[in-house]
Scaffold this active site. Structure first.
Site, PDB file in Angstrom:
ATOM      1  N   ASP A  66       0.953  -1.038  -0.074  1.00  0.00           N
ATOM      2  CA  ASP A  66      -0.040  -0.128   0.077  1.00  0.00           C
ATOM      3  C   ASP A  66       0.910   1.287  -0.028  1.00  0.00           C
ATOM      4  O   ASP A  66       2.133   1.114   0.040  1.00  0.00           O
ATOM      5  CB  ASP A  66      -1.056  -0.130   1.279  1.00  0.00           C
ATOM      6  CG  ASP A  66      -0.362  -0.415   2.383  1.00  0.00           C
ATOM      7  OD1 ASP A  66       1.120  -0.376   2.850  1.00  0.00           O
ATOM      8  OD2 ASP A  66      -1.126  -0.905   3.573  1.00  0.00           O
ATOM      9  N   HIS A 135      -7.921  -4.004  10.910  1.00  0.00           N
ATOM     10  CA  HIS A 135      -7.741  -4.095   9.427  1.00  0.00           C
ATOM     11  C   HIS A 135      -6.294  -4.621   8.929  1.00  0.00           C
ATOM     12  O   HIS A 135      -5.508  -4.990   9.698  1.00  0.00           O
ATOM     13  CB  HIS A 135      -7.671  -2.290   9.151  1.00  0.00           C
ATOM     14  CG  HIS A 135      -6.287  -1.641   9.576  1.00  0.00           C
ATOM     15  ND1 HIS A 135      -6.530  -0.380  10.084  1.00  0.00           N
ATOM     16  CD2 HIS A 135      -5.200  -1.931   9.622  1.00  0.00           C
ATOM     17  CE1 HIS A 135      -5.184  -0.058  10.278  1.00  0.00           C
ATOM     18  NE2 HIS A 135      -4.376  -1.103  10.020  1.00  0.00           N
ATOM     19  N   GLU A 140     -10.311  -1.520   5.872  1.00  0.00           N
ATOM     20  CA  GLU A 140     -10.789  -0.961   7.406  1.00  0.00           C
ATOM     21  C   GLU A 140     -12.263  -1.886   7.406  1.00  0.00           C
ATOM     22  O   GLU A 140     -12.626  -2.344   6.525  1.00  0.00           O
ATOM     23  CB  GLU A 140     -11.205   0.516   7.189  1.00  0.00           C
ATOM     24  CG  GLU A 140      -9.998   1.370   7.192  1.00  0.00           C
ATOM     25  CD  GLU A 140      -8.956   1.531   8.331  1.00  0.00           C
ATOM     26  OE1 GLU A 140      -9.143   0.747   9.427  1.00  0.00           O
ATOM     27  OE2 GLU A 140      -8.219   2.512   8.469  1.00  0.00           O
TER      28      GLU A 140
HETATM   29  C1  F6R Z   1       0.990  -0.174   6.916  1.00  0.00           C
HETATM   30  C2  F6R Z   1      -0.282  -1.096   6.701  1.00  0.00           C
HETATM   31  C3  F6R Z   1      -1.003  -1.323   7.911  1.00  0.00           C
HETATM   32  C4  F6R Z   1      -0.384  -1.666   9.228  1.00  0.00           C
HETATM   33  C5  F6R Z   1      -1.043  -1.986  10.453  1.00  0.00           C
HETATM   34  C6  F6R Z   1      -0.361  -2.166  11.838  1.00  0.00           C
HETATM   35  O1  F6R Z   1       1.790  -0.222   5.353  1.00  0.00           O
HETATM   36  O2  F6R Z   1      -0.736  -1.687   5.603  1.00  0.00           O
HETATM   37  O3  F6R Z   1      -2.016  -2.058   7.706  1.00  0.00           O
HETATM   38  O4  F6R Z   1       0.210  -2.993   8.918  1.00  0.00           O
HETATM   39  O5  F6R Z   1      -1.969  -0.785  10.885  1.00  0.00           O
HETATM   40  O6  F6R Z   1       0.499  -0.975  11.903  1.00  0.00           O
HETATM   41  P1  F6R Z   1       1.641  -1.588  13.158  1.00  0.00           P
HETATM   42  O7  F6R Z   1       2.535  -2.381  12.333  1.00  0.00           O
HETATM   43  O8  F6R Z   1       2.440  -0.107  13.047  1.00  0.00           O
HETATM   44  O9  F6R Z   1       1.016  -1.733  14.421  1.00  0.00           O
END
Ligand code: F6R
Length: 246
Positions: A66, A135, A140
């Site tokens: 993404d 998500h 979401e």
């Molecule tokens: C970021 C992404 C998000 C994160 C998720 C968890 O590129 O795709 O879906 O993987 O929000 O974020 P962290 O790892 O920072 O807790």
């Protein structure tokens, strides 16, 4: 969906990296698609160490799941993360680096361009993280399970997580992201979901013990043979069943 229970963040990173390393060593033209944020930082460290100690990645294609909409060089972009945590700190280069352009004025055109890349380079591994609201990517809660690459609006909890992760203020925080949909995420041969920390425990409980529903997007993985979820003790702390001894 396969679950791997580990002690802590470091063991989660090691287990995930083992899978990726095996693919890189065994496949002729490996294609690895990463995520960003707190969950994969440890995994990137291990990857960088190995590359700088001689792991050959000259045949490896790297890409991402993404990209936030915003200036390319903003602190929070996937591009900035990938250069800071991988491409700028390794002594050799992968065969290809593909990124989504979050500065594009034409998201449809950008999605078409990136989908063509996905078609040409089928992914061996897709790494993803778990939002506190369940998500994956920027799919979401409420996103239909047949979603295909699209421009997503972030939930407020996701905006708050991005602010915390990158130390930025609300005005600077991105609110939209181009993301692979569930469809493309599940097309990868292996989908590795990294989950660590108490703040993820509610989402893990919904993922493993709740019903399969778009209200918890990660449950889209539950019936997939491709999915491997690596969960540490803190993230598993609200689970009712003892999965290790089942
Ligand atoms: C970021 C992404 C998000 C994160 C998720 C968890 O590129 O795709 O879906 O993987 O929000 O974020 P962290 O790892 O920072 O807790």
């Amino acid at each position: 969906m396969k679950t791997i229970f580990v002690r802590d963040y470091d063991e989660m990173s090691e287990k995930a990296y083992e899978i990726i390393k095996e693919v890189i060593e065994k496949k002729e033209q490996p294609v690895i698609s990463m995520t960003t944020g707190g969950s994969p930082r440890g995994l990137f460290k291990l990857f960088v160490e190995d590359i700088n100690n001689g792991l050959d990645i000259s045949h490896t294609t790297m890409m991402n799941l993404d990209e936030y909409m915003g200036p390319k060089d903003a602190t929070y972009t996937v591009r900035t993360f990938m250069y800071e945590n991988l491409y700028n700190v390794i002594d050799s280069k992968p065969k290809n680096i593909f990124l989504i352009d979050g500065e594009t004025q034409d998201t449809d055109e950008e999605i078409t361009r990136y989908k063509a890349i996905l078609g040409k380079y089928p992914r061996d591994v897709q790494v993803i993280g778990l939002g506190t609201n369940g998500h994956i990517g920027a799919n979401e809660p409420g996103t239909p399970f047949d979603s295909m690459m699209f421009l997503a609006q972030h939930d407020e909890s996701t905006i708050q997580s991005t602010m915390r992760e990158y130390g930025i203020e609300r005005e600077e925080a991105p609110t939209e992201m181009i993301t692979l949909g569930f469809t493309e995420i599940l097309e990868a041969e292996k989908v590795i979901l990294l989950v660590s920390g108490k703040h993820k425990a509610g989402a893990v409980k919904a993922l493993l013990e709740g019903e399969i529903t778009p209200d918890c997007p990660a449950t889209a993985l539950r019936n997939s043979d491709n999915a491997i979820v690596i969960i540490d003790e803190d993230a598993a702390s609200l689970l009712e069943k003892d999965y290790k001894n089942l």
